[in-house]
Write a protein that holds these residues in place. Structure first.
Motif, short mmCIF file in Angstrom:
data_model
loop_
_atom_site.label_atom_id
_atom_site.label_comp_id
_atom_site.label_asym_id
_atom_site.label_seq_id
_atom_site.Cartn_x
_atom_site.Cartn_y
_atom_site.Cartn_z
N PHE A 3 -1.82 1.28 2.01
CA PHE A 3 -1.75 2.54 1.28
C PHE A 3 -2.91 3.45 1.68
CE2 PHE A 3 0.27 -0.70 -1.36
CZ PHE A 3 1.51 -0.11 -1.60
N ASP A 4 -2.61 4.73 1.87
CA ASP A 4 -3.63 5.68 2.29
C ASP A 4 -4.46 6.22 1.13
OD1 ASP A 4 -2.88 5.40 4.91
OD2 ASP A 4 -1.55 7.15 4.91
N ARG A 5 -3.89 6.25 -0.04
CA ARG A 5 -4.62 6.75 -1.22
C ARG A 5 -5.34 5.59 -1.88
NH1 ARG A 5 -1.23 10.39 -5.16
NH2 ARG A 5 -3.30 10.44 -6.09
N ALA A 6 -6.65 5.75 -2.06
CA ALA A 6 -7.46 4.66 -2.61
C ALA A 6 -7.00 4.29 -4.02
CB ALA A 6 -8.93 5.07 -2.62
N SER A 7 -6.69 5.28 -4.84
CA SER A 7 -6.29 4.99 -6.22
C SER A 7 -5.02 4.16 -6.27
CB SER A 7 -6.10 6.29 -7.00
OG SER A 7 -5.10 7.10 -6.39
N VAL A 8 -4.08 4.44 -5.37
CA VAL A 8 -2.83 3.67 -5.32
C VAL A 8 -3.11 2.25 -4.85
CG1 VAL A 8 -0.58 3.47 -4.21
CG2 VAL A 8 -1.41 5.71 -4.93
N ALA A 9 -3.90 2.12 -3.78
CA ALA A 9 -4.23 0.80 -3.25
C ALA A 9 -4.92 -0.06 -4.30
CB ALA A 9 -5.12 0.94 -2.02
N GLN A 10 -5.83 0.54 -5.05
CA GLN A 10 -6.57 -0.21 -6.07
C GLN A 10 -5.67 -0.65 -7.22
OE1 GLN A 10 -9.53 2.81 -6.64
NE2 GLN A 10 -11.03 1.79 -5.34
N ARG A 11 -4.77 0.22 -7.64
CA ARG A 11 -3.85 -0.15 -8.72
C ARG A 11 -2.90 -1.25 -8.28
NH1 ARG A 11 -3.69 5.54 -9.76
NH2 ARG A 11 -1.69 5.72 -8.66
N VAL A 12 -2.40 -1.13 -7.06
CA VAL A 12 -1.48 -2.14 -6.54
C VAL A 12 -2.18 -3.49 -6.41
CG1 VAL A 12 -0.15 -2.86 -4.51
CG2 VAL A 12 0.04 -0.51 -5.36
N ALA A 13 -3.40 -3.48 -5.86
CA ALA A 13 -4.13 -4.73 -5.65
C ALA A 13 -4.48 -5.40 -6.97
CB ALA A 13 -5.40 -4.47 -4.84
N ALA A 14 -5.05 -4.62 -7.91
CA ALA A 14 -5.44 -5.19 -9.20
C ALA A 14 -4.22 -5.65 -9.98
CB ALA A 14 -6.22 -4.15 -10.01
N GLY A 15 -3.18 -4.82 -10.02
CA GLY A 15 -1.96 -5.19 -10.73
C GLY A 15 -1.26 -6.37 -10.09
N GLY A 16 -1.24 -6.39 -8.76
CA GLY A 16 -0.60 -7.49 -8.06
C GLY A 16 -1.30 -8.81 -8.30
N ALA B 185 -2.95 -10.54 8.62
CA ALA B 185 -1.90 -9.55 8.34
C ALA B 185 -2.50 -8.15 8.22
CB ALA B 185 -1.17 -9.93 7.06
N SER B 186 -3.63 -8.04 7.55
CA SER B 186 -4.30 -6.75 7.40
C SER B 186 -4.73 -6.21 8.76
CB SER B 186 -5.51 -6.88 6.48
OG SER B 186 -5.14 -7.33 5.20
N ARG B 187 -5.29 -7.07 9.58
CA ARG B 187 -5.76 -6.66 10.91
C ARG B 187 -4.60 -6.17 11.77
NH1 ARG B 187 -6.07 -9.39 15.75
NH2 ARG B 187 -7.69 -8.69 17.21
N THR B 188 -3.49 -6.92 11.75
CA THR B 188 -2.33 -6.54 12.56
C THR B 188 -1.77 -5.20 12.12
OG1 THR B 188 -1.76 -8.87 12.93
CG2 THR B 188 -0.01 -7.24 13.26
N TYR B 189 -1.63 -5.02 10.81
CA TYR B 189 -1.10 -3.75 10.29
C TYR B 189 -2.05 -2.60 10.61
CZ TYR B 189 1.35 -0.61 7.13
OH TYR B 189 2.08 0.44 6.61
N TRP B 190 -3.35 -2.83 10.47
CA TRP B 190 -4.35 -1.78 10.67
C TRP B 190 -4.40 -1.34 12.13
CZ3 TRP B 190 -6.62 2.11 8.92
CH2 TRP B 190 -7.87 2.55 9.35
N GLN B 191 -4.24 -2.26 13.05
CA GLN B 191 -4.29 -1.92 14.46
C GLN B 191 -3.11 -1.06 14.88
OE1 GLN B 191 -4.70 -5.91 16.14
NE2 GLN B 191 -6.78 -5.40 16.81
N ARG B 192 -1.99 -1.20 14.19
CA ARG B 192 -0.79 -0.46 14.55
C ARG B 192 -0.58 0.82 13.74
NH1 ARG B 192 3.53 -5.53 14.89
NH2 ARG B 192 2.47 -6.66 16.59
N LYS B 193 -1.42 1.01 12.76
CA LYS B 193 -1.23 2.12 11.84
C LYS B 193 -1.82 3.42 12.39
CE LYS B 193 -2.13 3.57 7.08
NZ LYS B 193 -2.63 3.16 5.77
N ASP B 194 -1.10 4.51 12.21
CA ASP B 194 -1.62 5.84 12.55
C ASP B 194 -2.45 6.35 11.36
OD1 ASP B 194 -0.39 5.93 15.04
OD2 ASP B 194 1.47 6.75 14.19
N VAL B 195 -3.66 6.81 11.65
CA VAL B 195 -4.52 7.37 10.61
C VAL B 195 -4.39 8.88 10.65
CG1 VAL B 195 -6.86 7.59 9.75
CG2 VAL B 195 -6.11 5.45 10.83
N ALA B 196 -3.85 9.43 9.57
CA ALA B 196 -3.61 10.88 9.52
C ALA B 196 -4.91 11.63 9.39
CB ALA B 196 -2.68 11.20 8.36
#
Length: 262
Positions: A181-194, A251-262
């Motif tokens: 997730f690109d938005r920190a607030s979304v990533a934090q809610r998903v991680a904590a809630g998950g 998994a994080s490394r693989t996704y991050w290497q392929r991800k486009d950063v806007a």
């Protein structure tokens, strides 16, 4: 080497000290309460009246002993739930916060690999992890001594040592959310809630026909009550948590290497 880890690690020192101070006060409160609570109420008899799922979720066993009391009140709640959610939440901002604020492009323009940035940012969470697990057992030991009780120092040390793989996998859950997730607030809610959701799965399914679902939860592999009350050190569970951390990091490394950063 490790310039990013040192830089981001130093930024976490104040927060780590504040969090550890809060847990130290919580320890002092619980230990101070124990003599009056244990003398006025038959805690073990009271525990038997509670639903099995609740007893299982919060390690409610041998509450009439200082080990059982601390396992339930401090570790099963403070370490397994609160600290787990905290590390998932904190790690979820490692990458997403820089992307959200438009700083990641500048960071990646430096002559460094994406993998190095990712892994060294993750390494910075070792600062609060180490500080809280080094200071808290000392506070617990001194506080217990102050009320003329005793606790196994080996079990006390092990309950903190075995919490390290548990908290690492919590942080790895947060890191995965941080790269997705690109938005920190979304990533934090998903991680904590998950992560909280995984804890609930283990708690709700315990002792049922679908208890196998709890194997997905990190809390299945770290039981502070078993360590403090029964001196059962689950090294196999710690190995599972470390393996889970490595899988999530990969998994994080693989996704991050392929991800486009806007």
């Amino acid at each position: 080497m490790l310039e990013f880890a040192r830089y981001y690690g130093r930024r976490r020192v104040k927060g780590a000290l504040a969090m550890t101070a809060g847990f130290a006060l919580l320890v002092a409160l619980y230990v101070w309460m124990f003599p009056s609570v244990s003398e006025g109420i038959d805690l073990d008899a009271y525990t038997e009246t509670l639903p099995p799922a609740l007893r299982e979720a919060f390690g409610l066993q041998s509450l009439g002993t200082i080990e059982g009391f601390l396992a339930a009140e401090l570790y099963a709640f403070g370490w397994v739930l609160l600290l787990g959610v905290y590390f998932a939440y904190a790690a979820a901002g490692l990458v997403a916060d820089d992307v959200d604020r438009g700083r990641m492009d500048m960071l990646l323009s430096l002559p460094v690999t994406r993998s190095r940035v990712l892994l060294e940012k993750f390494a910075s969470v070792l600062v609060p992890l180490v500080v809280v697990n080094v200071v808290t057992p000392v506070v617990v030991a001194l506080a217990v001594l102050g009320i003329d009780e005793s606790i196994s120092l080996a079990d006390l040390a092990m309950v903190h040592a075995l919490s390290v793989p548990y908290l690492l996998v919590a942080a790895a859950v947060g890191l995965l959310a941080s790269v997705v997730f690109d938005r920190a607030s979304v990533a934090q809610r998903v991680a904590a809630g998950g992560f909280f959701g995984l804890f609930l799965i283990d708690s709700v399914t315990a002792g049922t026909d679908v208890a196998a679902l709890g194997a997905l939860s990190p809390s299945r592999y770290y039981d502070p009550t078993a360590i403090l009350v029964s001196s059962e050190w689950d090294f196999a569970g710690a190995g599972v948590l470390l393996a889970g951390t490595l899988v999530l990091l990969a998994a994080s490394r693989t996704y991050w290497q392929r991800k486009d950063v806007a």
